[in-house]
Design an enzyme around this catalytic site. Structure first.
Site, PDB file in Angstrom:
ATOM      1  N   GLY A   1      -4.766  15.345  27.561  1.00 33.29           N
ATOM      2  CA  GLY A   1      -3.336  14.819  27.286  1.00 33.29           C
ATOM      3  C   GLY A   1      -2.698  14.597  28.640  1.00 33.29           C
ATOM      4  O   GLY A   1      -2.637  15.308  29.544  1.00 33.29           O
TER       5      GLY A   1
ATOM      6  N   ARG B   1     -10.384  11.806  26.360  1.00 34.11           N
ATOM      7  CA  ARG B   1     -10.637  13.073  26.178  1.00 34.11           C
ATOM      8  C   ARG B   1     -12.310  13.441  25.901  1.00 34.11           C
ATOM      9  O   ARG B   1     -12.870  14.071  25.528  1.00 34.11           O
ATOM     10  CB  ARG B   1     -10.004  13.641  24.726  1.00 34.11           C
TER      11      ARG B   1
ATOM     12  N   ASP C   1     -10.622  22.934  28.732  1.00 35.26           N
ATOM     13  CA  ASP C   1     -11.808  22.259  28.438  1.00 35.26           C
ATOM     14  C   ASP C   1     -12.325  21.461  29.689  1.00 35.26           C
ATOM     15  O   ASP C   1     -13.503  21.338  29.910  1.00 35.26           O
ATOM     16  CB  ASP C   1     -11.627  21.471  27.273  1.00 35.26           C
TER      17      ASP C   1
ATOM     18  N   LYS D   1      -4.245  21.166  34.689  1.00 35.21           N
ATOM     19  CA  LYS D   1      -3.175  20.386  34.309  1.00 35.21           C
ATOM     20  C   LYS D   1      -2.961  20.688  32.784  1.00 35.21           C
ATOM     21  O   LYS D   1      -3.980  21.368  31.917  1.00 35.21           O
ATOM     22  CB  LYS D   1      -3.436  19.080  34.326  1.00 35.21           C
ATOM     23  N   THR D   2      -1.918  20.816  32.035  1.00 40.48           N
ATOM     24  CA  THR D   2      -1.594  20.724  30.669  1.00 40.48           C
ATOM     25  C   THR D   2      -0.115  21.334  30.500  1.00 40.48           C
ATOM     26  O   THR D   2       0.166  22.355  30.809  1.00 40.48           O
ATOM     27  CB  THR D   2      -2.364  21.540  29.688  1.00 40.48           C
TER      28      THR D   2
ATOM     29  N   ASP E   1       0.978  22.505  27.735  1.00 37.52           N
ATOM     30  CA  ASP E   1       0.923  23.653  26.915  1.00 37.52           C
ATOM     31  C   ASP E   1       0.937  24.935  27.442  1.00 37.52           C
ATOM     32  O   ASP E   1       1.145  25.948  27.001  1.00 37.52           O
ATOM     33  CB  ASP E   1      -0.438  23.487  25.964  1.00 37.52           C
TER      34      ASP E   1
ATOM     35  N   MET F   1       5.696  20.461  20.924  1.00 38.88           N
ATOM     36  CA  MET F   1       3.907  20.483  21.228  1.00 38.88           C
ATOM     37  C   MET F   1       3.476  21.978  21.499  1.00 38.88           C
ATOM     38  O   MET F   1       4.347  22.565  22.092  1.00 38.88           O
ATOM     39  CB  MET F   1       3.662  19.463  22.248  1.00 38.88           C
ATOM     40  N   GLY F   2       2.278  22.100  21.435  1.00 40.06           N
ATOM     41  CA  GLY F   2       1.838  23.213  21.779  1.00 40.06           C
ATOM     42  C   GLY F   2       0.739  23.974  20.693  1.00 40.06           C
ATOM     43  O   GLY F   2       1.133  24.360  19.746  1.00 40.06           O
TER      44      GLY F   2
ATOM     45  N   GLU G   1       7.802  12.875  24.022  1.00 40.96           N
ATOM     46  CA  GLU G   1       8.849  12.634  24.815  1.00 40.96           C
ATOM     47  C   GLU G   1       8.927  13.336  26.268  1.00 40.96           C
ATOM     48  O   GLU G   1       9.433  12.760  27.119  1.00 40.96           O
ATOM     49  CB  GLU G   1      10.147  13.208  24.291  1.00 40.96           C
TER      50      GLU G   1
HETATM   51  P1  FBP Z   1      -4.063  18.865  27.072  1.00 47.55           P
HETATM   52  O1  FBP Z   1      -4.276  20.535  26.550  1.00 47.55           O
HETATM   53  O2  FBP Z   1      -5.124  17.852  27.021  1.00 47.55           O
HETATM   54  O3  FBP Z   1      -3.217  18.690  28.104  1.00 47.55           O
HETATM   55  O4  FBP Z   1      -3.228  18.103  25.608  1.00 47.55           O
HETATM   56  C1  FBP Z   1      -2.175  19.011  25.082  1.00 47.55           C
HETATM   57  C2  FBP Z   1      -1.310  18.100  24.155  1.00 47.55           C
HETATM   58  O5  FBP Z   1      -0.278  17.415  24.696  1.00 47.55           O
HETATM   59  C3  FBP Z   1      -0.833  19.003  23.033  1.00 47.55           C
HETATM   60  O6  FBP Z   1       0.340  19.830  23.164  1.00 47.55           O
HETATM   61  C4  FBP Z   1      -0.853  18.292  21.777  1.00 47.55           C
HETATM   62  O7  FBP Z   1      -1.306  18.853  20.736  1.00 47.55           O
HETATM   63  C5  FBP Z   1      -2.078  17.183  22.022  1.00 47.55           C
HETATM   64  O8  FBP Z   1      -2.279  17.092  23.548  1.00 47.55           O
HETATM   65  C6  FBP Z   1      -1.726  15.928  21.527  1.00 47.55           C
HETATM   66  O9  FBP Z   1      -3.033  15.157  21.965  1.00 47.55           O
HETATM   67  P2  FBP Z   1      -3.119  13.525  21.680  1.00 47.55           P
HETATM   68  O10 FBP Z   1      -2.519  12.838  22.764  1.00 47.55           O
HETATM   69  O11 FBP Z   1      -4.726  13.484  21.406  1.00 47.55           O
HETATM   70  O12 FBP Z   1      -2.130  13.127  20.526  1.00 47.55           O
END
Ligand code: FBP
Length: 555
Positions: free
Chosen positions: A81, A145, A176, A202-203, A205, A250-251, A427
């Site tokens: 993400g 991904r 991951d 990175k993330t 979350d 998100m999270g 956002e």
């Molecule tokens: P990462 O763990 O790859 O950083 O992604 C987290 C995230 O932003 C989550 O908060 C959310 O649930 C998910 O990606 C949404 O993924 P997508 O972009 O596939 O809709």
């Protein structure tokens, strides 16, 4: 191309490096630390990573650069993400690489790890990089991904490296993706390719952190973006005094984002998935907890409020997890077609009633019809319920409404309950990085090149001391295997980086716990406002409340 004044101004921003990386590449040397061990399952991890396990922690410091001179051809991948600051990791990497030698080359593999497998790439030059400095998004090369895990994918990756003469690959990703970076590093080492692999944390979350990694990049900007919006909604709620706002953030696997937003904005309610799981809370208990706040406020004439709901909340509710498991079983194989062929929702409902256990049907029964239908109709290609699509902000609003009706009948509630729903996720993932993320990411990329130059592989670029001013940050590297343990994934034991969940005995949660009753009943909103890029340092360079509490900077 037309660019906004802010974009133009951000191009000019010079990210701050840790003091030890300032002053030129020729003056950076390595200090080796202790040999490392994985956080658990040492023997198993060691056996799986014979070439990269147990390496030493390293820190950079000022001193004569002793890295052997050789031309570097580095490939970089954005994985998973989006998170604000990803572009700056690439910019920092590029600047360090070019500062070392103009002959060095940086390739960007497009669309995530599949870019390496399929050899889809771009070569960066100054003009290309300059158009992305200090900007949000991953659009510089895109992300994906795909996991590199089959022998075919590994061989294709080796072939891509061989074709371009790559000396190293940098993978910018979450837990991951960095697990994958460790696996790739081990494969490259075992096959004597000479290609190094370095990861960057990175993330948004915030669930990639541990004793060595203070926080993942992107979290800071994303939570500040959501907190700005939540603060604005709080002001609106307190002005109009007529709505309860249910805001999902998100999270999916951890509630760090929700918790930080709560610490920033002091809403009436914030659910924390990890607490729900630890206390084995039911949907009904959670709804009661929110209804208590609604009633207490209504008794004072305040028929408005704000509740923050983490995206992954329902997965933490044990009875809901059981229900999802049963639905997946119920619709396995040919049952999906049988279910789909039923002509009416009533007929489908009957099928569901007969197929679920009594306990799970009782949970199903209390769900609003829209959510019930979502569980059965929107399914992934494997036929499983898409939990992430569940509109939990609407789910809890409805469950609370039902509770309030019961209380009204019992004569214990006499207020008004009108709701608004919001989902803040996308956002925040591509916002212009805050100064913190711009600096941190640039440092991670710059530092990743230093790790490459000194020949390290299977390391995560590590910049720490992040609660202090950038000048005092330290930079170095940590073997990724140190962060790993064995976990059950898809029916198999796999080596993975341990995910960081909200710790219920950690300072951020304890702070929240100590204040939430007061926030639930009173109006204690705080308004963080928009991210500031210029101005007093306590406004522009301030870190998250989570980090400040974790590091003891706040009490
Ligand atoms: P990462 O763990 O790859 O950083 O992604 C987290 C995230 O932003 C989550 O908060 C959310 O649930 C998910 O990606 C949404 O993924 P997508 O972009 O596939 O809709």
């Amino acid at each position: 191309m037309q660019i906004s004044p802010l974009q133009k101004a951000r191009y000019e921003y010079q990210p701050k490096l840790p003091g030890m990386l300032r002053g030129g590449i020729a003056d950076i040397c390595v200090r080796e630390g202790e040999e490392t061990q994985s956080v658990a399952d040492q023997e198993k991890i060691k056996a799986l990573f014979p070439n990269t396990y147990g390496k030493k922690e390293i820190t950079f410091q000022k001193g004569q650069n002793t890295a052997p001179a050789r031309k570097q051809v580095v490939g970089v991948i954005l994985s998973g993400g989006q998170a604000p600051g990803g572009h700056n990791v690439i910019c920092g990497l590029y600047d360090a690489l070019k500062a070392t030698s103009k002959d060095n080359v940086l390739l960007g593999f497009k669309g995530g790890p599949s870019g390496l497998v399929e050899d889809k790439f771009v070569e960066f030059d100054d003009a290309f990089i300059d158009a992305y400095r200090n900007t949000g998004g991953f659009d510089i090369i895109g992300s994906g991904r795909t996991k590199i895990e089959t022998e075919e994918q590994f061989e294709a990756s080796v072939e891509t490296c061989r074709k371009h003469g790559l000396t190293a690959v940098v993978i910018i990703g979450g837990d991951d993706s960095n697990t994958n970076a460790a696996v790739l590093a081990e494969y490259f080492a075992a096959h004597h390719t000479g290609v190094q692999v370095i990861g960057c944390p990175k993330t948004i979350d915030g669930d990639l952190k541990n004793d060595d990694i203070d926080c993942s990049f992107g979290f800071d900007t994303a939570v500040k973006t959501y907190s700005e919006l939540i603060g604005n909604i709080e002001r609106d709620a307190n002005s109009a005094k007529k709505y309860w706002h249910f805001i999902k953030v998100m999270g999916r696997s951890a509630s760090h984002v929700a918790l930080e937003c709560a610490l920033e904005t002091q809403p009436n309610i914030c659910l924390i998935g990890e607490e729900v799981a630890a206390k084995k809370m039911s949907l009904s208990q959670i709804a009661d907890q929110i209804a208590d706040s609604v009633c207490a406020r209504a008794a004072k004439g305040d028929n408005f409020g704000v509740a923050i709901i983490p995206e992954g909340i329902v997965e933490f509710v044990p009875e809901f997890g059981k229900l999802i498991g049963e639905i997946n079983e119920l619709l396995a194989g040919e049952n999906t077609a049988r279910f789909n062929a039923l002509p009416t929702w009533d007929a489908k409902y009957d099928f569901i009633r007969k197929g679920l256990t009594k306990e799970s049907f009782a949970v199903f029964e209390i769900l609003p019809q829209g959510i019930q239908q979502q569980l059965f109709l929107e399914r992934d290609p494997h036929g499983n319920v898409q939990v992430s699509l569940i509109e939990s902000e609407k789910l809890f609003a409805e469950l609370v409404r039902n509770k309030l009706e019961e209380r009204r009948k019992a004569g214990t509630y006499n207020g008004k309950f009108s709701t608004q729903h919001h989902f803040f996720g996308y956002e925040g993932r591509c916002a212009f990085p805050s100064n913190f993320d711009a600096d941190y990411c640039y440092s991670l990329g710059y530092n990743a090149f230093m790790l490459i130059q000194y020949g390290f592989t299977g390391y995560l670029s590590k910049v720490s001391g992040l609660e202090k001013p950038a000048e005092q940050w330290t930079a170095g590297g940590m073997p990724i295997t140190k962060m790993m343990n064995m976990e059950r994934r898809n029916g198999q034991d796999k080596p993975v980086i341990r995910k960081a969940l909200v710790e219920l005995d950690g300072a951020p949660f304890r702070y929240f716990e100590a204040h939430r009753k007061e926030w639930a009943e009173n109006t204690c909103y705080t308004f963080p406002g928009a991210i500031q890029y210029w101005g007093p340092t306590e406004v522009c360079d301030r870190t998250t409340v989570t980090l400040a509490l974790e590091k003891g900077m706040l009490k």
